[in-house]
Design a protein around this motif. Structure first.
Motif, PDB file in Angstrom:
ATOM      1  N   SER A  88      11.200   2.209  -7.118  1.00  0.00           N
ATOM      2  CA  SER A  88      10.407   1.099  -6.568  1.00  0.00           C
ATOM      3  C   SER A  88       9.415   1.676  -5.575  1.00  0.00           C
ATOM      4  CB  SER A  88      11.302   0.065  -5.862  1.00  0.00           C
ATOM      5  OG  SER A  88      11.806   0.594  -4.651  1.00  0.00           O
ATOM      6  N   GLY A  89       8.448   0.853  -5.186  1.00  0.00           N
ATOM      7  CA  GLY A  89       7.520   1.272  -4.138  1.00  0.00           C
ATOM      8  C   GLY A  89       8.262   1.559  -2.848  1.00  0.00           C
ATOM      9  N   MET A  90       9.237   0.703  -2.519  1.00  0.00           N
ATOM     10  CA  MET A  90       9.994   0.903  -1.283  1.00  0.00           C
ATOM     11  C   MET A  90      10.821   2.182  -1.334  1.00  0.00           C
ATOM     12  SD  MET A  90       9.076  -1.067   1.057  1.00  0.00           S
ATOM     13  CE  MET A  90      10.244  -0.435   2.250  1.00  0.00           C
ATOM     14  N   ALA A  91      11.322   2.574  -2.514  1.00  0.00           N
ATOM     15  CA  ALA A  91      12.070   3.833  -2.620  1.00  0.00           C
ATOM     16  C   ALA A  91      11.141   5.010  -2.293  1.00  0.00           C
ATOM     17  CB  ALA A  91      12.675   3.993  -4.011  1.00  0.00           C
ATOM     18  N   ILE A 113       0.864  -3.354   7.891  1.00  0.00           N
ATOM     19  CA  ILE A 113       1.496  -2.738   6.721  1.00  0.00           C
ATOM     20  C   ILE A 113       2.411  -3.735   6.009  1.00  0.00           C
ATOM     21  CG2 ILE A 113       1.422  -0.286   7.388  1.00  0.00           C
ATOM     22  CD1 ILE A 113       4.263  -0.642   8.534  1.00  0.00           C
ATOM     23  N   TYR A 114       2.783  -3.378   4.797  1.00  0.00           N
ATOM     24  CA  TYR A 114       3.676  -4.187   3.950  1.00  0.00           C
ATOM     25  C   TYR A 114       4.948  -4.577   4.719  1.00  0.00           C
ATOM     26  CZ  TYR A 114       6.482  -5.294  -0.204  1.00  0.00           C
ATOM     27  OH  TYR A 114       7.278  -5.897  -1.139  1.00  0.00           O
ATOM     28  N   GLY A 115       5.360  -5.848   4.628  1.00  0.00           N
ATOM     29  CA  GLY A 115       6.475  -6.382   5.405  1.00  0.00           C
ATOM     30  C   GLY A 115       7.743  -5.533   5.407  1.00  0.00           C
ATOM     31  N   ILE A 185      -0.130   7.060   3.751  1.00  0.00           N
ATOM     32  CA  ILE A 185      -0.838   5.811   3.481  1.00  0.00           C
ATOM     33  C   ILE A 185      -0.215   5.098   2.288  1.00  0.00           C
ATOM     34  CG2 ILE A 185      -2.575   6.887   1.969  1.00  0.00           C
ATOM     35  CD1 ILE A 185      -4.630   4.888   3.111  1.00  0.00           C
ATOM     36  N   ASP A 186      -0.181   3.787   2.361  1.00  0.00           N
ATOM     37  CA  ASP A 186       0.157   2.942   1.220  1.00  0.00           C
ATOM     38  C   ASP A 186      -1.171   2.627   0.527  1.00  0.00           C
ATOM     39  OD1 ASP A 186       0.733   0.758  -0.453  1.00  0.00           O
ATOM     40  OD2 ASP A 186       2.356   0.069   0.847  1.00  0.00           O
ATOM     41  N   ASN A 187      -1.358   3.195  -0.667  1.00  0.00           N
ATOM     42  CA  ASN A 187      -2.644   3.070  -1.374  1.00  0.00           C
ATOM     43  C   ASN A 187      -2.566   2.071  -2.522  1.00  0.00           C
ATOM     44  OD1 ASN A 187      -5.365   3.956  -1.504  1.00  0.00           O
ATOM     45  ND2 ASN A 187      -4.915   5.413  -3.147  1.00  0.00           N
ATOM     46  N   HIS A 207       2.522   4.615  -3.429  1.00  0.00           N
ATOM     47  CA  HIS A 207       2.114   3.450  -4.211  1.00  0.00           C
ATOM     48  C   HIS A 207       3.305   2.575  -4.532  1.00  0.00           C
ATOM     49  CE1 HIS A 207      -2.035   4.178  -5.401  1.00  0.00           C
ATOM     50  NE2 HIS A 207      -1.737   5.461  -5.351  1.00  0.00           N
ATOM     51  N   SER A 208       3.093   1.281  -4.514  1.00  0.00           N
ATOM     52  CA  SER A 208       3.949   0.415  -5.295  1.00  0.00           C
ATOM     53  C   SER A 208       3.335   0.439  -6.686  1.00  0.00           C
ATOM     54  CB  SER A 208       3.958  -1.006  -4.741  1.00  0.00           C
ATOM     55  OG  SER A 208       4.618  -1.828  -5.688  1.00  0.00           O
ATOM     56  N   ALA A 209       3.924   1.241  -7.582  1.00  0.00           N
ATOM     57  CA  ALA A 209       3.402   1.334  -8.951  1.00  0.00           C
ATOM     58  C   ALA A 209       3.701   0.066  -9.738  1.00  0.00           C
ATOM     59  CB  ALA A 209       3.990   2.560  -9.649  1.00  0.00           C
ATOM     60  N   THR A 210       4.500  -0.806  -9.116  1.00  0.00           N
ATOM     61  CA  THR A 210       4.756  -2.140  -9.658  1.00  0.00           C
ATOM     62  C   THR A 210       3.454  -2.918  -9.807  1.00  0.00           C
ATOM     63  OG1 THR A 210       6.754  -2.069  -8.292  1.00  0.00           O
ATOM     64  CG2 THR A 210       6.188  -4.188  -9.254  1.00  0.00           C
ATOM     65  N   LYS A 211       2.480  -2.615  -8.949  1.00  0.00           N
ATOM     66  CA  LYS A 211       1.245  -3.389  -8.901  1.00  0.00           C
ATOM     67  C   LYS A 211       0.249  -2.859  -9.937  1.00  0.00           C
ATOM     68  CE  LYS A 211       3.575  -5.318  -5.728  1.00  0.00           C
ATOM     69  NZ  LYS A 211       3.597  -4.919  -4.331  1.00  0.00           N
ATOM     70  N   TYR A 212      -0.836  -2.231  -9.492  1.00  0.00           N
ATOM     71  CA  TYR A 212      -1.882  -1.864 -10.451  1.00  0.00           C
ATOM     72  C   TYR A 212      -1.477  -0.748 -11.422  1.00  0.00           C
ATOM     73  CZ  TYR A 212      -5.442  -4.648  -8.086  1.00  0.00           C
ATOM     74  OH  TYR A 212      -6.166  -5.668  -7.566  1.00  0.00           O
ATOM     75  N   SER A 340       3.314 -10.963  -5.831  1.00  0.00           N
ATOM     76  CA  SER A 340       2.877  -9.645  -6.286  1.00  0.00           C
ATOM     77  C   SER A 340       1.400  -9.674  -6.686  1.00  0.00           C
ATOM     78  CB  SER A 340       3.753  -9.211  -7.454  1.00  0.00           C
ATOM     79  OG  SER A 340       3.517  -7.866  -7.770  1.00  0.00           O
ATOM     80  N   TRP A 341       0.929  -8.612  -7.278  1.00  0.00           N
ATOM     81  CA  TRP A 341      -0.443  -8.532  -7.797  1.00  0.00           C
ATOM     82  C   TRP A 341      -0.565  -7.268  -8.639  1.00  0.00           C
ATOM     83  CZ3 TRP A 341      -2.182  -4.227  -4.966  1.00  0.00           C
ATOM     84  CH2 TRP A 341      -1.602  -4.061  -3.702  1.00  0.00           C
ATOM     85  N   GLY A 342      -1.698  -7.126  -9.315  1.00  0.00           N
ATOM     86  CA  GLY A 342      -1.948  -5.915 -10.092  1.00  0.00           C
ATOM     87  C   GLY A 342      -1.659  -6.064 -11.571  1.00  0.00           C
TER      88      GLY A 342
HETATM   89  C1  LIG Z   1       4.741  -4.543  -3.443  1.00  0.00           C
HETATM   90  C2  LIG Z   1       4.313  -3.625  -2.363  1.00  0.00           C
HETATM   91  C3  LIG Z   1       5.158  -2.612  -1.897  1.00  0.00           C
HETATM   92  C4  LIG Z   1       6.589  -2.463  -2.359  1.00  0.00           C
HETATM   93  O1  LIG Z   1       6.660  -2.057  -3.666  1.00  0.00           O
HETATM   94  P1  LIG Z   1       7.950  -2.381  -4.602  1.00  0.00           P
HETATM   95  O2  LIG Z   1       7.557  -1.726  -5.872  1.00  0.00           O
HETATM   96  O3  LIG Z   1       8.046  -3.863  -4.683  1.00  0.00           O
HETATM   97  O4  LIG Z   1       9.128  -1.773  -3.939  1.00  0.00           O
HETATM   98  C5  LIG Z   1       4.658  -1.735  -0.947  1.00  0.00           C
HETATM   99  N1  LIG Z   1       3.428  -1.861  -0.451  1.00  0.00           N
HETATM  100  C6  LIG Z   1       2.590  -2.828  -0.863  1.00  0.00           C
HETATM  101  C7  LIG Z   1       1.226  -2.914  -0.271  1.00  0.00           C
HETATM  102  C8  LIG Z   1       2.998  -3.756  -1.829  1.00  0.00           C
HETATM  103  O5  LIG Z   1       2.169  -4.720  -2.210  1.00  0.00           O
END
Ligand SMILES: *Cc1c(COP(=O)(O)O)cnc(C)c1O
Length: 392
Positions: A88-91, A113-115, A185-187, A207-212, A340-342
């Motif tokens: 995950s992005g958080m991992a 920054i992200y919550g 940085i969170d990109n 990155h949260s690769a979950t997004k884009y 979410s988004w992306g």
């Molecule tokens: C969603 C998000 C995360 C967390 O990513 P997960 O894949 O949900 O763990 C981190 N930073 C930003 C800016 C996000 O939008």
């Protein structure tokens, strides 16, 4: 022809880098669903430890051919020596943060920054005697003032994903380096298509690769990009010990998402330009925040460190009545209610929000423009504003 070619552009690199070896002629790379790898001989076993980026594969918590293929592409996109994918992005973000702190250390972070990243810094790290100071991130002076002798990490997110504040990546990395402060940085908002923070000296790009990067709303994943030297330490520590590896199918999905990332980013940014411009022109909107506006407050910095923007923007409705904001959000049809988004689908969220720069809590609506037609999205927002009673 040399493969890969040094002058390949991003679009070409995404399609071919890391795929030199075609297996049975398959153009879509096969998926290596295996936990373990057997070695030809003991020497290869040693090589797997010594050459984690090119050597034999060992165990899928550390390396896997499907992951390596996707990681090779993402590292090249970000312009870093190494990339590792996470579950995950958080991992990825938590591994990055833990790799930079020990008991007694101090972190400086941008307050927007992200919550969950903020929660990790504020609520979790104090358990280990690590403190964090928040800054708005707008000036080097403010950040320098927050620094202590025991500061080891500066956490950035530029643009932030609600008010879209930027930080000057080059100035901050130049300041941090001689002080021994690592910059990360969170990109996730910009993607490497629009911003490559390593070019400006940022040490760790997450990155949260979950997004884009995933791009189809069907995978939760994270990416961490940095130097080879730093990644070798991460592999021995936070990757091996926390064990947040991505499943190979997730890496395969990320690769499928990457194929169309450049065209997708361009498309959603153009749609966001149209929808944001229309939203801003409405009498029921008091402020609109979009990185792509000509008069974006930090446009000079934007043009210096970004090559464009993406599909996310936000606005402050004139009417701050919570029940009306709720009615607006629930009346949207094409914009689905979600955080979410992306992905391919447009999404909307509404939250009371504040920051150091905007201390007064305000209801903000954030819209992610997906791949629908902009005219349909604008019609959707218009009918929701009608339903909320904001226009007649
Ligand atoms: C969603 C998000 C995360 C967390 O990513 P997960 O894949 O949900 O763990 C981190 N930073 C930003 C800016 C996000 O939008």
């Amino acid at each position: 022809m040399q493969f890969p070619e040094a002058e390949w552009q991003v679009e070409t690199l995404i399609q071919h880098l890391g795929e030199e070896e075609k297996i049975l002629g398959a153009v879509a790379p096969p998926l290596f669903i295996t936990s373990n790898f057997a070695f030809e001989n003991v020497e290869d076993w040693h090589k797997a430890y010594l050459e984690p980026f090119t050597g034999p594969f060992m165990y899928s918590r550390m390396t896997n051919p499907t992951l390596r293929m996707a990681e090779t592409k993402i590292a090249a996109l970000e312009g870093t020596e190494a990339c590792k994918l996470f579950s995950s992005g958080m991992a990825a973000i938590s591994a990055a943060i833990f790799s930079c702190v020990k008991s007694g250390d101090h972190v400086i972070a941008v307050d927007t920054i992200y919550g969950p990243t903020k929660e990790l810094l504020t609520k979790y790290l104090p358990k280990f005697g690590v403190e964090c100071t928040y800054v708005s991130g707008v000036s080097l002076e403010e950040i320098a003032e927050a620094a202590r002798p025991e500061t080891t990490l500066l956490v950035l997110e530029s643009p932030s994903s609600f008010f879209f504040h930027l930080q000057d990546l080059e100035a901050l990395s130049q300041w941090a380096k001689p002080l021994g402060i690592t910059t990360m940085i969170d990109n996730s908002y910009a993607t490497p298509i629009r911003q490559q923070p390593a070019k400006f000296g940022i040490d760790i790009v997450c990155h949260s690769a979950t997004k884009y990067l995933g791009g189809h709303s069907d995978v939760v994943a994270g990416a961490l990009c940095c130097s080879r030297e730093r990644m070798i330490e991460l592999l021995k520590n936070e990757i091996a010990l926390f064990g947040g590896a991505l499943h190979p199918f997730g890496a395969w999905q990320i690769m499928r998402g990457l194929r169309t990332l450049p065209i997708k980013v361009k498309a959603v940014a153009e749609t966001a330009d149209k929808v944001a411009a229309w939203v801003r022109s409405q009498p029921w909107v008091s402020e609109t925040f979009h990185v792509g506006f000509d008069d974006f407050p930090q446009s000079e910095l934007r043009d210096r460190q970004m090559s464009g923007w993406t599909g996310l923007f936000s606005f402050v409705p004139q009417c701050q009545d919570q029940s009306k904001v709720t009615r607006f959000l629930e009346a949207l049809h094409l914009f689905q209610l979600g955080a979410s988004w992306g992905g391919h689908e447009s999404l909307a969220v509404g939250l009371p929000h504040s920051s150091i720069l905007r201390p007064e809590t305000t209801w903000v609506v954030r819209l992610y423009c997906g791949l629908e037609h902009p005219d349909d999205l604008i019609r959707d927002v218009r009918q929701a504003a009608l339903a909320a009673g904001w226009v007649s």
